[in-house]
Every structure is written in C-alpha cells, then in structure tokens.
Write a protein that holds these residues in place. Structure first.
Motif, PDB file in Angstrom:
ATOM      1  N   GLY A 320       8.380 -26.626 -29.429  1.00 37.59           N
ATOM      2  CA  GLY A 320       9.567 -27.087 -28.722  1.00 37.59           C
ATOM      3  C   GLY A 320      10.421 -25.939 -28.216  1.00 37.59           C
ATOM      4  O   GLY A 320       9.995 -24.773 -28.177  1.00 37.59           O
ATOM      5  N   ALA A 325      10.454 -26.661 -33.796  1.00 33.21           N
ATOM      6  CA  ALA A 325      10.530 -28.116 -33.732  1.00 33.21           C
ATOM      7  C   ALA A 325       9.396 -28.786 -34.485  1.00 33.21           C
ATOM      8  O   ALA A 325       9.401 -30.007 -34.658  1.00 33.21           O
ATOM      9  CB  ALA A 325      10.534 -28.577 -32.273  1.00 33.21           C
ATOM     10  N   ASN A 338      14.176 -30.340 -40.658  1.00 34.18           N
ATOM     11  CA  ASN A 338      13.407 -31.543 -40.346  1.00 34.18           C
ATOM     12  C   ASN A 338      13.011 -32.271 -41.635  1.00 34.18           C
ATOM     13  O   ASN A 338      11.849 -32.313 -42.022  1.00 34.18           O
ATOM     14  CB  ASN A 338      12.155 -31.186 -39.545  1.00 34.18           C
ATOM     15  CG  ASN A 338      11.851 -32.217 -38.478  1.00 34.18           C
ATOM     16  OD1 ASN A 338      12.760 -32.813 -37.909  1.00 34.18           O
ATOM     17  ND2 ASN A 338      10.582 -32.422 -38.177  1.00 34.18           N
ATOM     18  N   PRO A 416       7.343 -32.627 -31.815  1.00 34.06           N
ATOM     19  CA  PRO A 416       6.746 -32.739 -30.479  1.00 34.06           C
ATOM     20  C   PRO A 416       5.252 -32.461 -30.474  1.00 34.06           C
ATOM     21  O   PRO A 416       4.726 -31.735 -31.325  1.00 34.06           O
ATOM     22  CB  PRO A 416       7.497 -31.679 -29.674  1.00 34.06           C
ATOM     23  CG  PRO A 416       7.868 -30.642 -30.689  1.00 34.06           C
ATOM     24  CD  PRO A 416       8.146 -31.401 -31.967  1.00 34.06           C
ATOM     25  N   SER A 469      14.811 -31.633 -23.471  1.00 37.10           N
ATOM     26  CA  SER A 469      14.412 -30.298 -23.885  1.00 37.10           C
ATOM     27  C   SER A 469      13.764 -29.568 -22.717  1.00 37.10           C
ATOM     28  O   SER A 469      12.980 -30.153 -21.952  1.00 37.10           O
ATOM     29  CB  SER A 469      13.436 -30.389 -25.061  1.00 37.10           C
ATOM     30  OG  SER A 469      12.959 -29.125 -25.421  1.00 37.10           O
ATOM     31  N   TYR A 486      16.452 -32.633 -26.461  1.00 34.19           N
ATOM     32  CA  TYR A 486      16.686 -31.375 -27.175  1.00 34.19           C
ATOM     33  C   TYR A 486      17.292 -31.611 -28.551  1.00 34.19           C
ATOM     34  O   TYR A 486      16.937 -30.957 -29.532  1.00 34.19           O
ATOM     35  CB  TYR A 486      17.606 -30.527 -26.305  1.00 34.19           C
ATOM     36  CG  TYR A 486      18.368 -29.435 -26.986  1.00 34.19           C
ATOM     37  CD1 TYR A 486      17.730 -28.273 -27.397  1.00 34.19           C
ATOM     38  CD2 TYR A 486      19.738 -29.547 -27.206  1.00 34.19           C
ATOM     39  CE1 TYR A 486      18.434 -27.250 -28.006  1.00 34.19           C
ATOM     40  CE2 TYR A 486      20.447 -28.531 -27.819  1.00 34.19           C
ATOM     41  CZ  TYR A 486      19.789 -27.387 -28.215  1.00 34.19           C
ATOM     42  OH  TYR A 486      20.496 -26.382 -28.821  1.00 34.19           O
ATOM     43  N   GLU A 489      15.019 -32.060 -31.730  1.00 31.85           N
ATOM     44  CA  GLU A 489      14.228 -30.955 -32.262  1.00 31.85           C
ATOM     45  C   GLU A 489      14.869 -30.347 -33.508  1.00 31.85           C
ATOM     46  O   GLU A 489      16.089 -30.172 -33.573  1.00 31.85           O
ATOM     47  CB  GLU A 489      14.067 -29.861 -31.206  1.00 31.85           C
ATOM     48  CG  GLU A 489      13.286 -30.296 -29.981  1.00 31.85           C
ATOM     49  CD  GLU A 489      13.143 -29.160 -28.977  1.00 31.85           C
ATOM     50  OE1 GLU A 489      13.890 -28.167 -29.083  1.00 31.85           O
ATOM     51  OE2 GLU A 489      12.279 -29.272 -28.090  1.00 31.85           O
ATOM     52  N   TRP A 491      15.295 -26.987 -36.072  1.00 33.92           N
ATOM     53  CA  TRP A 491      15.384 -25.555 -35.846  1.00 33.92           C
ATOM     54  C   TRP A 491      15.465 -24.837 -37.186  1.00 33.92           C
ATOM     55  O   TRP A 491      15.619 -25.453 -38.235  1.00 33.92           O
ATOM     56  CB  TRP A 491      16.571 -25.211 -34.942  1.00 33.92           C
ATOM     57  CG  TRP A 491      17.924 -25.581 -35.494  1.00 33.92           C
ATOM     58  CD1 TRP A 491      18.754 -24.792 -36.230  1.00 33.92           C
ATOM     59  CD2 TRP A 491      18.607 -26.826 -35.329  1.00 33.92           C
ATOM     60  NE1 TRP A 491      19.910 -25.459 -36.534  1.00 33.92           N
ATOM     61  CE2 TRP A 491      19.856 -26.717 -35.993  1.00 33.92           C
ATOM     62  CE3 TRP A 491      18.299 -28.033 -34.679  1.00 33.92           C
ATOM     63  CZ2 TRP A 491      20.776 -27.758 -36.040  1.00 33.92           C
ATOM     64  CZ3 TRP A 491      19.226 -29.072 -34.726  1.00 33.92           C
ATOM     65  CH2 TRP A 491      20.443 -28.929 -35.400  1.00 33.92           C
TER      66      TRP A 491
END
Length: 515
Positions: A320, A325, A338, A416, A469, A486, A489, A491
């Motif tokens: 991503g 991502a 995440n 993604p 994104s 975006y 996602e 990080w």
C-alpha cells in the motif's frame, strides 16, 4: 536451465486457468443450492495429558495420519505435478534446493519466475485453519517469556460454527464440505477440550494430524477442493476469542500438513506442503502475538491481520501507500496497527468474524453477534445460510481506520492485494507492480498475479468521505490510484500505537510520516 520468461501481460496460461478454476468452483457452488449442515471432521477423538503446565486435566489428542488411514477416513495426497499445474505459473526457470530458488534482477521488466518445487504446482484454492495452544505447546514460549503466563492459561476459543463461501458473481454460496455446524444443530465447541467439551457423538470438529505451525492444535477442512476465484469468504462465529490464530492457507498446504507432513510413501510427487517451495499462500485474519515480549501488551488480547508470509511467484503481496498496509508485527519496538482486540481473558463476548478475499484485498469484519442478522442477513450467532444474497454488510463499519479496539464493536480491518498485471521492473520510470508497492523477492520472482483472477465484490470502503490511496514507488513513473481508501491502510507504529517514521515510503508516498 531455461531462460526467465518474458514480461507477463495476459497469457494463454492465465486464460486456461481462469476458465478451469472458475468452472470448478461455480459447479461446486451450484450443487450446494438447498444445502444442509455438514458432518464431522475426521479424527479419533481421544483425550490425554495437557501440555505443560497442566497435568490434572485432559486435552484433545492430535491423531496421526496412520490412525485416520486405519479408519478409512484419510484423504488422498494431492499430487500437483507440472502437467496438472503449469497454467498456474507459466514459463519458469528451474532453481536449486528443496525450496527451489533462482537469482533474478528485480530492476528489469523481465524479472523471471522460479518454478515451484516438486508436487507444488498449486492452484489458488484456499481454506481456513484454526490454531490454539497451551503452555509450551505455544510457539515462542521460551523466546518471549513475558507472554508465558498467558500461554500457560491456554487459548480461549469457543466456536458456534465455521464456514467457507464461494463468490458466484452475484451471491455467496456455502461450501458444505468446508463448513461445520452452520445449521446450529450442535452446541458450541470449545477448541481446548476433548471433543470440544461435548459427547463424542456431538463433537463436530477435531484436531487434524497436520497441526498448525506455532500452535498445539490445528482445526481445518482437509481433502476438499477449497475456495478461490472469483471471490472467497470465511466466517467464524465465536463465544470467546483469545490467544488464537484464524488464517487462510492453500488447500494443498492443508492437505499435505501445515506442520506435520503427510506420509511421503503415500505421495507420488513428494510430501512438501508447498508453503515455501510453491508460495502457495497464507493470509492471517486473527493471530495472537507469539514471538516477542511486547505481545503481552493489552493483556495478550491483540489479534493481528497480516499478509507478508512467503509472498512471491503467483501469490503477490502489497504494501500500500504506507509500505506496511500488509499488517503484522516486527519486533519488541515496532509493529503495525492492523489488529483487533479479542475478548478479555475469561470474559466471553460473542462475535461473528467475516473475512472476504477478493481482487481489491482482504476485508475482515468484526460484528457483534447481537447485530449480525441485521448487518449481514443470512448470518446469525448460531447459523449461516446456504446462500447470502448480500455481497457485504448492510452498513459501513464504525471505525475510521485501524486498529479495532473496544470503542467500535462493529469494526473492520483491511489488507490490500496487488492490482498490477505485471512486474514492470524496480527501476525509475517503469510502470507495474514495482511502482505499485507489490511484494515479491528476487529468488522466487513473479510468475502470475493470482489476484487478477478475482472479482471486486464491492466491499465497504471506509470511512465515509475517505480519500483513495495513491502509490508511487518508482518515480518518475506516474502515481497510481488504488481501489481502496488511504484511511483503511495500516502503518508502522510502536506498541503504544504511535507512528514510527518509515524512511523511503513516507518520503515519496502519502503514508504516515511523523517528524
């Protein structure tokens, strides 16, 4: 040694595979109209001593392949030879070693494809697996001492049902041979108790002989076709979920054994499970942090979504616009955001988790059981319908981005998928997967991109009013707008969820860039 193949656009191999794979899955889906709940996982159902430190309780016993064979319930070894699977990889270079590796130059558009290992010309057909553990049966037990007290308690996963669905192009169709207790006819199954805490007659899951990597027990459907293009979905309804893994593996990897290999004398093409030597594929939907001391953060409730294990060949990863991502954790200092918070230890709270994998990526919805029948008609706390007409939940998730903590019970995470049809070369000015943040490696290369075989099933893009994104890894190649937001996602952060500077990604892309 053959020469590396030319840059892949749309090959006859891809077209042959797309037709064959779609026909297989559509035919199976059509045959399941009017389906009913399935039977039991094949197993012996014995109990025995628990792993350290428990000694006074009994636990499930993982059966051997031989014990299943003696009972006539062992599935055949899937021999995926070149003749049956060349269309899944195309022209390739033969490498060296048990996990065949080649040497390619990723700066060139041609790149190359390293042929998979013997018996590992696998199709993109997948299924779910559950991993649970106790004590020293949990991975990283001695390497991450801060997590030992949680691992000594053992996993807490009580399951109402588990299901696999195939996307037909207009609806989700239950795959009955990969789904269990979807009619709610049996009580919930405690994965850490013999026979799930039920009678042997009512036990509808059992540990399988191939195990589950860093976990004491592995539960999964074996000897079935699995699900794949044009879209797949996995559903797990739970009463509690703590210190567990729920993830997706290639069906060949499951059938040949995620950890404990299928007997080699019963395989014509070898018993390698193809996880590495074929890049057969793995996506982690929920995974407890078992490798680092920092995993004890939040009382060991974090369950990460990840997709960077053995990416390459035809199973392509994607970072991503943030470079991270694809989720997961890295060290005692750094991770991504995440993750979900699972249920609290010894405090059941029913949820239904739904993982959709399509062309755009992996969408993992955490839905409170009290809301699931309104948010996704056909699903409930105890049952899952044979056909789901809704392609997605009726409402957008409540969160604005990762992580999914307690403040947004109905929450979703995203990983993604690579959108590019070819690599393009990791050199300035070349358009393709390299410019889009797609992930492979120079030893296994780029064969096909299986995600191009999937549909966009039109899942939710959150939050409302979010911005798309945009990625650009190979300037001056033009920036590319991706089909996700975006804000979805993940990080790189520290374990307090504070952003960590990610040099080389934040500079050129729109990722999170703390000073």
């Amino acid at each position: 040694m053959s020469t590396p193949r030319k840059v892949f656009l749309v090959s006859s191999y891809l077209l042959l595979f797309l037709t064959a794979c779609s026909n297989v899955n559509m035919a199976e889906a059509s045959s399941n109209v009017g389906c009913v709940s399935t039977g039991k996982m094949p197993a012996v159902g014995k109990s025995g001593a628990c792993p350290y430190p428990e000694s006074s309780q009994s636990c499930p016993v993982t059966p051997s392949y031989q014990s299943l064979r003696d009972r006539g319930v062992l599935w055949p070894c899937p021999d995926k030879n070149k003749q049956s699977g060349e269309q899944y990889y195309g022209q390739c270079t033969y490498g060296s070693g048990g996990n065949p590796l080649c040497s390619f130059d990723p700066t060139t558009p041609q790149f190359g494809c390293c042929c998979p290992g013997n018996g590992c010309w696998t199709p993109p057909l997948f299924n779910w697996i559950i991993g649970v553990c106790k004590g020293s049966g949990c991975g990283g037990y001695n390497g991450a001492p801060s997590t030992q007290k949680y691992k000594n308690t053992g996993s807490q996963l009580v399951v109402n049902y588990a299901a696999s669905y195939q996307w037909t192009g207009s609806s989700w169709q239950l795959m009955t041979n990969s789904s269990f207790n979807t009619n709610g006819s049996k009580p919930a199954f405690d994965t850490m108790k013999p026979n799930g805490g039920l009678s042997p007659e009512d036990a509808w899951m059992q540990p399988q002989p191939g195990g589950s990597a860093a976990w004491t027990y592995g539960y999964y459907p074996a000897g079935v076709k699995g699900v794949g293009p044009p879209g797949m979905m996995f559903v797990l309804s739970v009463e509690s979920v703590w210190n567990v893994a729920w993830y997706m593996l290639n069906q060949v990897t499951l059938d040949k054994g995620p950890t404990i290999p299928y007997p080699s004398d019963l395989c014509k093409e070898g018993n390698d499970n193809c996880w590495a030597s074929g890049n057969a594929g793995e996506i982690d939907f929920l995974e407890a942090v078992w490798t680092v001391n920092a995993g004890a953060t939040d009382d060991y409730r974090r369950l990460y979504a990840t997709q960077w294990n053995q990416v390459g060949r035809s199973f392509i990863g994607d970072g991503g616009s943030t470079c991270n991502a694809d989720g997961g954790w890295f060290s005692d200092q750094e991770c991504t955001n995440n993750y979900f918070l699972g249920t609290k230890q010894n405090e059941p709270e029913p949820f239904v988790f739904v993982a959709v994998v399509d062309k755009v990526g992996t969408f993992i919805y955490r839905i409170p059981s009290s809301q699931v029948d309104q948010l996704w008609p056909g699903l409930s706390r105890k049952t899952a319908a044979c056909t789901l007409s809704n392609n997605r939940p009726t409402q957008m998730p409540e969160n604005k981005g990762p992580p999914c903590r307690d403040d947004a019970p109905y929450c979703a995470l995203f990983i993604p998928n690579c959108q590019a049809p070819n690599w393009g070369g990791a050199a300035a000015g070349l358009q393709g997967g390299a410019n889009q943040g797609c992930k492979v490696n120079g030893q296994q290369g780029w064969c096909h991109n299986w995600w191009n075989l999937f549909d966009d099933t039109n899942q939710w893009l959150w939050p409302s009013g979010g911005r798309k994104s945009v990625v650009q890894y190979q300037s001056p190649a033009a920036a590319v707008t991706m089909p996700w937001n975006y804000e979805m996602e993940s990080w790189k952060v520290n374990w307090q969820d504070n952003p960590v500077y990610n040099a080389g990604c934040c500079v050129e892309n729109q990722g999170h860039c703390p000073s």
